[in-house]
Design a protein around this motif. Structure first.
Motif, PDB file in Angstrom:
ATOM      1  N   GLY A   1       0.777  -1.233   0.000  1.00  0.00           N
ATOM      2  CA  GLY A   1       0.000   0.000   0.000  1.00  0.00           C
ATOM      3  C   GLY A   1       0.806   1.279   0.000  1.00  0.00           C
ATOM      4  O   GLY A   1       0.244   2.369   0.079  1.00  0.00           O
ATOM      5  N   GLY A   2       2.122   1.191  -0.068  1.00  0.00           N
ATOM      6  CA  GLY A   2       2.957   2.380  -0.039  1.00  0.00           C
ATOM      7  C   GLY A   2       3.804   2.424   1.215  1.00  0.00           C
ATOM      8  O   GLY A   2       3.520   1.731   2.201  1.00  0.00           O
ATOM      9  N   VAL A   3       4.848   3.236   1.158  1.00  0.00           N
ATOM     10  CA  VAL A   3       5.780   3.334   2.277  1.00  0.00           C
ATOM     11  C   VAL A   3       5.107   4.050   3.441  1.00  0.00           C
ATOM     12  O   VAL A   3       4.668   5.189   3.314  1.00  0.00           O
ATOM     13  CB  VAL A   3       7.060   4.090   1.856  1.00  0.00           C
ATOM     14  CG1 VAL A   3       8.048   4.174   3.019  1.00  0.00           C
ATOM     15  CG2 VAL A   3       7.715   3.408   0.654  1.00  0.00           C
ATOM     16  N   GLY A   4       5.014   3.372   4.578  1.00  0.00           N
ATOM     17  CA  GLY A   4       4.318   3.951   5.725  1.00  0.00           C
ATOM     18  C   GLY A   4       5.283   4.453   6.780  1.00  0.00           C
ATOM     19  O   GLY A   4       6.478   4.647   6.540  1.00  0.00           O
TER      20      GLY A   4
ATOM     21  N   ASP B   1      16.186   7.598   2.276  1.00  0.00           N
ATOM     22  CA  ASP B   1      15.097   6.940   1.557  1.00  0.00           C
ATOM     23  C   ASP B   1      15.160   5.438   1.822  1.00  0.00           C
ATOM     24  O   ASP B   1      15.736   4.660   1.064  1.00  0.00           O
ATOM     25  CB  ASP B   1      15.222   7.198   0.048  1.00  0.00           C
ATOM     26  CG  ASP B   1      14.798   8.600  -0.337  1.00  0.00           C
ATOM     27  OD1 ASP B   1      13.993   9.190   0.404  1.00  0.00           O
ATOM     28  OD2 ASP B   1      15.256   9.102  -1.369  1.00  0.00           O
ATOM     29  N   TYR B   2      14.573   5.026   2.934  1.00  0.00           N
ATOM     30  CA  TYR B   2      14.577   3.613   3.305  1.00  0.00           C
ATOM     31  C   TYR B   2      13.259   3.317   4.013  1.00  0.00           C
ATOM     32  O   TYR B   2      12.422   4.198   4.166  1.00  0.00           O
ATOM     33  CB  TYR B   2      15.776   3.289   4.203  1.00  0.00           C
ATOM     34  CG  TYR B   2      15.681   3.796   5.623  1.00  0.00           C
ATOM     35  CD1 TYR B   2      15.698   2.911   6.692  1.00  0.00           C
ATOM     36  CD2 TYR B   2      15.549   5.159   5.899  1.00  0.00           C
ATOM     37  CE1 TYR B   2      15.603   3.372   7.999  1.00  0.00           C
ATOM     38  CE2 TYR B   2      15.457   5.620   7.196  1.00  0.00           C
ATOM     39  CZ  TYR B   2      15.480   4.725   8.241  1.00  0.00           C
ATOM     40  OH  TYR B   2      15.377   5.175   9.529  1.00  0.00           O
ATOM     41  N   SER B   3      13.069   2.084   4.454  1.00  0.00           N
ATOM     42  CA  SER B   3      11.765   1.678   4.980  1.00  0.00           C
ATOM     43  C   SER B   3      11.619   1.788   6.487  1.00  0.00           C
ATOM     44  O   SER B   3      10.643   1.311   7.041  1.00  0.00           O
ATOM     45  CB  SER B   3      11.469   0.237   4.540  1.00  0.00           C
ATOM     46  OG  SER B   3      11.342   0.163   3.141  1.00  0.00           O
ATOM     47  N   GLY B   4      12.572   2.404   7.171  1.00  0.00           N
ATOM     48  CA  GLY B   4      12.436   2.593   8.608  1.00  0.00           C
ATOM     49  C   GLY B   4      13.078   1.521   9.451  1.00  0.00           C
ATOM     50  O   GLY B   4      12.719   1.349  10.613  1.00  0.00           O
ATOM     51  N   TYR B   5      14.028   0.782   8.897  1.00  0.00           N
ATOM     52  CA  TYR B   5      14.688  -0.279   9.653  1.00  0.00           C
ATOM     53  C   TYR B   5      15.664   0.314  10.674  1.00  0.00           C
ATOM     54  O   TYR B   5      16.498   1.148  10.321  1.00  0.00           O
ATOM     55  CB  TYR B   5      15.450  -1.223   8.717  1.00  0.00           C
ATOM     56  CG  TYR B   5      14.594  -1.879   7.661  1.00  0.00           C
ATOM     57  CD1 TYR B   5      13.308  -2.330   7.956  1.00  0.00           C
ATOM     58  CD2 TYR B   5      15.072  -2.062   6.375  1.00  0.00           C
ATOM     59  CE1 TYR B   5      12.530  -2.934   6.990  1.00  0.00           C
ATOM     60  CE2 TYR B   5      14.294  -2.670   5.402  1.00  0.00           C
ATOM     61  CZ  TYR B   5      13.026  -3.110   5.712  1.00  0.00           C
ATOM     62  OH  TYR B   5      12.252  -3.719   4.759  1.00  0.00           O
TER      63      TYR B   5
ATOM     64  N   TYR C   1      10.843  -7.117  -2.983  1.00  0.00           N
ATOM     65  CA  TYR C   1      10.649  -8.040  -1.876  1.00  0.00           C
ATOM     66  C   TYR C   1       9.687  -9.184  -2.216  1.00  0.00           C
ATOM     67  O   TYR C   1       9.634 -10.185  -1.491  1.00  0.00           O
ATOM     68  CB  TYR C   1      10.063  -7.300  -0.662  1.00  0.00           C
ATOM     69  CG  TYR C   1      11.015  -6.389   0.052  1.00  0.00           C
ATOM     70  CD1 TYR C   1      12.389  -6.622   0.084  1.00  0.00           C
ATOM     71  CD2 TYR C   1      10.540  -5.267   0.731  1.00  0.00           C
ATOM     72  CE1 TYR C   1      13.253  -5.790   0.763  1.00  0.00           C
ATOM     73  CE2 TYR C   1      11.399  -4.416   1.413  1.00  0.00           C
ATOM     74  CZ  TYR C   1      12.749  -4.685   1.425  1.00  0.00           C
ATOM     75  OH  TYR C   1      13.600  -3.856   2.104  1.00  0.00           O
ATOM     76  N   ASP C   2       8.908  -9.026  -3.259  1.00  0.00           N
ATOM     77  CA  ASP C   2       7.861 -10.013  -3.561  1.00  0.00           C
ATOM     78  C   ASP C   2       7.785 -10.238  -5.072  1.00  0.00           C
ATOM     79  O   ASP C   2       6.831  -9.817  -5.724  1.00  0.00           O
ATOM     80  CB  ASP C   2       6.512  -9.511  -3.019  1.00  0.00           C
ATOM     81  CG  ASP C   2       5.454 -10.599  -2.992  1.00  0.00           C
ATOM     82  OD1 ASP C   2       5.813 -11.785  -3.017  1.00  0.00           O
ATOM     83  OD2 ASP C   2       4.244 -10.252  -2.952  1.00  0.00           O
TER      84      ASP C   2
ATOM     85  N   SER D   1      10.173  -1.568  -1.360  1.00  0.00           N
ATOM     86  CA  SER D   1      11.476  -1.535  -2.017  1.00  0.00           C
ATOM     87  C   SER D   1      11.355  -1.131  -3.484  1.00  0.00           C
ATOM     88  O   SER D   1      12.173  -0.356  -3.990  1.00  0.00           O
ATOM     89  CB  SER D   1      12.163  -2.898  -1.874  1.00  0.00           C
ATOM     90  OG  SER D   1      13.510  -2.815  -2.252  1.00  0.00           O
ATOM     91  N   CYS D   2      10.346  -1.653  -4.171  1.00  0.00           N
ATOM     92  CA  CYS D   2      10.111  -1.245  -5.562  1.00  0.00           C
ATOM     93  C   CYS D   2       9.779   0.239  -5.655  1.00  0.00           C
ATOM     94  O   CYS D   2      10.267   0.950  -6.543  1.00  0.00           O
ATOM     95  CB  CYS D   2       8.966  -2.058  -6.168  1.00  0.00           C
ATOM     96  SG  CYS D   2       9.403  -3.718  -6.737  1.00  0.00           S
ATOM     97  N   ARG D   3       8.933   0.701  -4.750  1.00  0.00           N
ATOM     98  CA  ARG D   3       8.520   2.103  -4.780  1.00  0.00           C
ATOM     99  C   ARG D   3       9.716   3.034  -4.545  1.00  0.00           C
ATOM    100  O   ARG D   3       9.854   4.065  -5.216  1.00  0.00           O
ATOM    101  CB  ARG D   3       7.440   2.365  -3.726  1.00  0.00           C
ATOM    102  CG  ARG D   3       6.102   1.706  -4.042  1.00  0.00           C
ATOM    103  CD  ARG D   3       5.110   1.908  -2.906  1.00  0.00           C
ATOM    104  NE  ARG D   3       3.889   1.158  -3.062  1.00  0.00           N
ATOM    105  CZ  ARG D   3       2.794   1.564  -3.694  1.00  0.00           C
ATOM    106  NH1 ARG D   3       2.782   2.766  -4.252  1.00  0.00           N
ATOM    107  NH2 ARG D   3       1.723   0.804  -3.780  1.00  0.00           N
TER     108      ARG D   3
END
Length: 230
Positions: free
Chosen positions: A87-90, A129-133, A193-194, A207-209
């Motif tokens: 659904g998008g980067v949250g 620009d990352y996913s919050g890890y 990732y998928d 990751s694609c976004r």
């Protein structure tokens, strides 16, 4: 395995764009590279094929793919039967976070560096620009550097392995630009990732976004084959 007569580094190579650029920067700085990839039975194991392509492109001395099946632990959408969000980067830490992954992987990389006689490790973590890890933050890299000096023979003897995170403060667009400046073929890398059953980037996972956003903001052509345009 022990290297002699030169400047050597170990690059933690996932097969993604970031680790490819980190390796490219190490090569540009004059290092000869040992590449290490971890086969943790991740959902997106296609990245390991990409890691092999990238290692070859970087003229790595060797490329070790180390098996470490983290599905025995689970706890992540990448290692358990948990859906990858589309659904998008949250905000917050997403379910694609693999518990302690960079701590585990950097520890293995550190061990290889000692055996190979390499004074430097390169990792492509990024804090913009990352996913919050949590294990991509500068504080983590700094703390691991201190631990590396305490936990190794090299550190105790006064020559600790340096942990280099050259992309730490770059945006994804900056990273894309660096890839082009270094003459790297970004099409060799893998981010999704998928993956779809036919081996394409899904286009909708975080990751694609982030990958697509980087190319768009850099104003450079994106060679990625997305099943759905991000």
């Amino acid at each position: 395995m022990v290297a002699h007569n030169g400047k050597f580094a170990v690059v933690l190579l996932s097969g993604g764009l970031d680790s490819m650029v980190a390796g490219g920067l190490a090569r540009e700085a004059g290092y000869r590279l040992f590449a290490l990839s971890i086969d943790y039975n991740q959902r997106h194991r296609l990245e390991l094929q990409a890691a092999g392509r990238v290692a070859s492109a970087l003229n790595a001395i060797s490329h070790i793919v180390l098996p470490l099946d983290l599905t025995a632990f689970g706890g992540s959408a990448l290692t358990a039967d948990i859906a990858v969000p589309k659904g998008g980067v949250g905000t917050g830490i997403p379910v694609t976070y693999v518990p302690a992954r960079n701590t585990i992987f950097l520890s293995l990389t550190l061990g290889l560096a000692e055996v190979a006689g390499a004074n430097d490790v390169f990792i492509g973590v990024n804090a913009l620009d990352y996913s919050g890890y949590p294990d991509c933050r500068p504080e983590f890299i700094d703390a691991f550097q201190k631990m590396a000096a305490l936990a190794t023979k090299a550190g105790v003897e006064g020559n600790p392995v340096r942990i280099n995170a050259p992309l730490q403060h770059m945006s994804k667009a900056d990273i894309v630009r660096e890839a082009y400046r270094l003459g790297l073929d970004t099409g060799l890398s893998w981010s999704c990732y998928d993956p779809t059953p036919d081996g394409r980037h899904c286009g909708l996972c975080d990751s694609c976004r982030l990958r697509s956003k980087g190319f768009v903001e850099a104003g450079l052509p994106d060679p990625t084959d997305y099943a759905v345009k991000p």
